[in-house]
Design an enzyme around this catalytic site. Structure first.
Site, PDB file in Angstrom:
ATOM      1  CG  ASP A  48       0.751  -7.025   8.034  1.00  0.00           C
ATOM      2  OD1 ASP A  48       0.237  -6.234   8.841  1.00  0.00           O
ATOM      3  OD2 ASP A  48       2.324  -6.196   7.304  1.00  0.00           O
ATOM      4  NE  ARG A  66      -3.274   2.174   9.568  1.00  0.00           N
ATOM      5  CZ  ARG A  66      -3.114   1.294   9.211  1.00  0.00           C
ATOM      6  NH1 ARG A  66      -2.127  -0.041   8.589  1.00  0.00           N
ATOM      7  NH2 ARG A  66      -3.758   0.750   8.246  1.00  0.00           N
ATOM      8  CD  GLN A  78      -6.633  -3.654   2.311  1.00  0.00           C
ATOM      9  OE1 GLN A  78      -5.817  -4.085   1.332  1.00  0.00           O
ATOM     10  NE2 GLN A  78      -5.372  -3.516   3.376  1.00  0.00           N
ATOM     11  CG  HIS A 101       6.806  -1.814   2.374  1.00  0.00           C
ATOM     12  ND1 HIS A 101       6.632  -0.863   3.114  1.00  0.00           N
ATOM     13  CD2 HIS A 101       5.676  -2.629   2.156  1.00  0.00           C
ATOM     14  CE1 HIS A 101       5.582  -0.610   2.926  1.00  0.00           C
ATOM     15  NE2 HIS A 101       4.897  -1.888   2.723  1.00  0.00           N
ATOM     16  CG  MET A 112      -2.066  -1.484   1.179  1.00  0.00           C
ATOM     17  SD  MET A 112      -3.498  -0.714   2.127  1.00  0.00           S
ATOM     18  CE  MET A 112      -2.714  -0.743   3.989  1.00  0.00           C
ATOM     19  N   GLY A 113       2.183   1.421   0.005  1.00  0.00           N
ATOM     20  CA  GLY A 113       2.946   2.158  -0.501  1.00  0.00           C
ATOM     21  C   GLY A 113       4.030   2.478   0.600  1.00  0.00           C
TER      22      GLY A 113
HETATM   23  P1  AMP Z   1       1.682  -2.979   3.090  1.00  0.00           P
HETATM   24  O1  AMP Z   1       2.022  -1.752   2.609  1.00  0.00           O
HETATM   25  O2  AMP Z   1       1.473  -2.317   4.453  1.00  0.00           O
HETATM   26  O3  AMP Z   1      -0.075  -3.682   2.588  1.00  0.00           O
HETATM   27  O4  AMP Z   1       2.287  -3.560   3.360  1.00  0.00           O
HETATM   28  C1  AMP Z   1       3.367  -4.468   2.207  1.00  0.00           C
HETATM   29  C2  AMP Z   1       3.732  -6.116   3.171  1.00  0.00           C
HETATM   30  O5  AMP Z   1       4.884  -5.533   3.331  1.00  0.00           O
HETATM   31  C3  AMP Z   1       2.437  -7.266   3.139  1.00  0.00           C
HETATM   32  O6  AMP Z   1       3.307  -8.081   2.808  1.00  0.00           O
HETATM   33  C4  AMP Z   1       3.233  -6.578   4.776  1.00  0.00           C
HETATM   34  O7  AMP Z   1       3.349  -7.727   5.597  1.00  0.00           O
HETATM   35  C5  AMP Z   1       4.877  -5.700   4.296  1.00  0.00           C
HETATM   36  N1  AMP Z   1       5.913  -5.630   5.613  1.00  0.00           N
HETATM   37  C6  AMP Z   1       5.208  -4.241   6.366  1.00  0.00           C
HETATM   38  N2  AMP Z   1       5.542  -4.091   7.167  1.00  0.00           N
HETATM   39  C7  AMP Z   1       7.071  -5.041   7.636  1.00  0.00           C
HETATM   40  C8  AMP Z   1       7.900  -5.753   7.949  1.00  0.00           C
HETATM   41  N3  AMP Z   1       8.428  -4.662   9.220  1.00  0.00           N
HETATM   42  N4  AMP Z   1       8.806  -6.557   7.822  1.00  0.00           N
HETATM   43  C9  AMP Z   1       9.047  -6.880   6.565  1.00  0.00           C
HETATM   44  N5  AMP Z   1       7.514  -7.113   5.838  1.00  0.00           N
HETATM   45  C10 AMP Z   1       6.328  -6.104   6.164  1.00  0.00           C
END
Ligand code: AMP
Length: 270
Positions: free
Chosen positions: A146, A182, A57, A33, A26-27
Site C-alpha cells: 500500500d 480481499r 476509510q 501481515h 484490519m485483520g
Molecule cells: P490491512 O490489514 O490491509 O490494512 O494491512 C495492514 C498492513 O499490512 C498494511 O501496512 C499493509 O500495507 C500491510 N500489507 C498488506 N498486504 C501486504 C503484503 N502482501 N505484503 C506486505 N505487507 C502487506
C-alpha cells in the site's frame, strides 16, 4: 499474549513499555501481515498488533460490509507468533474525541487511489493519528504494497510523533499476486488471472527502460490489459517512488495499478 478489548486495557498494558513496535491491521491476517509482525518481533522488545476495520476509510459501503472478518483465526495466528499485545478496539474507543481541525489532503497528493477513493486517505490518516496517540510506539511497521498509504502516513505521522515508520516489502503468492485480505473474496480462477496480469506487468516493467515514449506505452498497456482480461483498470501509471510525481524516466520509478476483478478492487506497485 494479552488481548486488549478497550482503552483501559490498553493503557494498563502499555504502562512502562519501552521500545514498542506497532503493526496496525484490519485483520483477516495473511503472510503479508505476518512478515510485518515478524519484523517487529525481531526489531523491538514488545509488539502490539491492532485489528480494527475503520469504517471511515471505506468510500464504498458495500466494500465495508463485504470486507472479510476472521477474528478467531487471526487470534490463533497472533498467539502462535507470540505477539505481546493484540488491541481490538470498538468504534467508541477509537472515535472518543472530536477533531477540531479536519484532516485534508494537499492537492498534489490527490492522485492514484486518492483521486478515485474520495475521503479514503483522510480516513486512514485520522485513524492512524488516533491509534498513534493512544499507543505511542517507537516503530510502526507498514507494507510497501500500500505504497501511497505508506507515503502519506509516513509524512503525516513522523512530523507529529517521535515514532518511525518502517516500510516492509510486499509478500506475494507463488503466482506473483500480492497477498491481500480481499483476495479471499475472489474465485480461484480469478486469482489465477489476477496473478497472470501481475506477471505481465513485472515483465513489462523490466523492458520499459528500452522504451522512448513511456507515457504512451504505459497507457497502451493499460488498454491492452483491460481488453485481454475484460476488466476495469482504474489507473496504470509510472511514478517516481520518492515523491510520487508522474515520470517519464524509469530510474527510481514504480508502476502503480488499481484494477477490478469480480467487482473486487485490488492495488499493487511494481
Ligand atoms: P490491512 O490489514 O490491509 O490494512 O494491512 C495492514 C498492513 O499490512 C498494511 O501496512 C499493509 O500495507 C500491510 N500489507 C498488506 N498486504 C501486504 C503484503 N502482501 N505484503 C506486505 N505487507 C502487506
Amino acid at each position: 499474549m494479552k488481548i486488549l478489548l478497550n482503552n483501559n486495557d490498553l493503557n494498563e498494558a502499555l504502562n512502562n513499555v519501552k521500545n514498542l513496535g506497532f503493526v496496525p491491521t484490519m485483520g483477516s491476517l495473511h503472510k503479508g501481515h505476518i512478515s510485518l509482525i515478524k519484523e517487529s518481533l525481531r526489531k523491538t522488545n514488545k509488539t502490539i498488533v491492532s485489528i480494527f476495520i475503520n469504517h471511515k476509510q471505506f468510500n464504498n459501503k458495500n466494500d465495508f460490509t463485504k470486507y472479510p472478518r476472521n477474528k478467531k483465526k487471526d487470534l490463533s495466528i497472533l498467539k502462535r507468533l507470540n505477539v505481546d499485545f493484540v488491541y481490538l478496539p470498538k468504534n467508541k474507543d477509537i472515535y472518543d474525541f472530536k477533531r477540531t481541525k479536519k484532516i485534508k489532503l494537499k492537492q498534489k497528493d490527490k492522485i492514484l487511489c486518492a483521486k478515485y477513493r474520495n475521503g479514503h486517505f483522510e480516513g486512514v490518516l485520522d485513524v492512524m493519528d488516533r491509534l498513534m496517540n493512544k499507543i505511542l510506539p517507537k516503530y510502526v511497521f507498514m507494507g510497501l504494497k500500500d505504497f501511497q498509504q505508506l507515503y502519506l502516513v509516513k509524512k503525516y505521522i513522523e512530523k507529529k510523533y517521535k515514532s518511525k515508520i518502517i516500510p516492509c516489502k510486499t509478500v506475494r503468492d507463488s503466482n506473483k499476486l500480492a497477498l491481500s485480505s480481499r483476495n479471499s473474496l475472489l474465485r480461484k480462477n480469478t486469482l489465477l488471472k489476477a496473478g497472470k496480469l501481475i506477471q505481465n506487468l513485472i515483465n513489462f516493467k523490466k523492458n520499459l527502460s528500452k522504451v522512448k515514449d513511456l507515457k504512451k506505452v504505459v497507457n497502451n498497456q493499460k488498454i491492452k490489459l483491460s481488453q485481454l482480461y475484460n476488466i476495469n483498470i482504474e489507473y496504470l501509471e509510472l511514478r517516481n517512488e520518492r515523491n510520487l510525481k508522474a515520470t517519464s524516466k524509469t530510474k527510481n520509478s514504480k508502476l502503480f495499478i488499481a484494477f477490478y476483478f469480480d467487482k473486487i478492487r485490488l492495488i499493487d506497485n511494481i
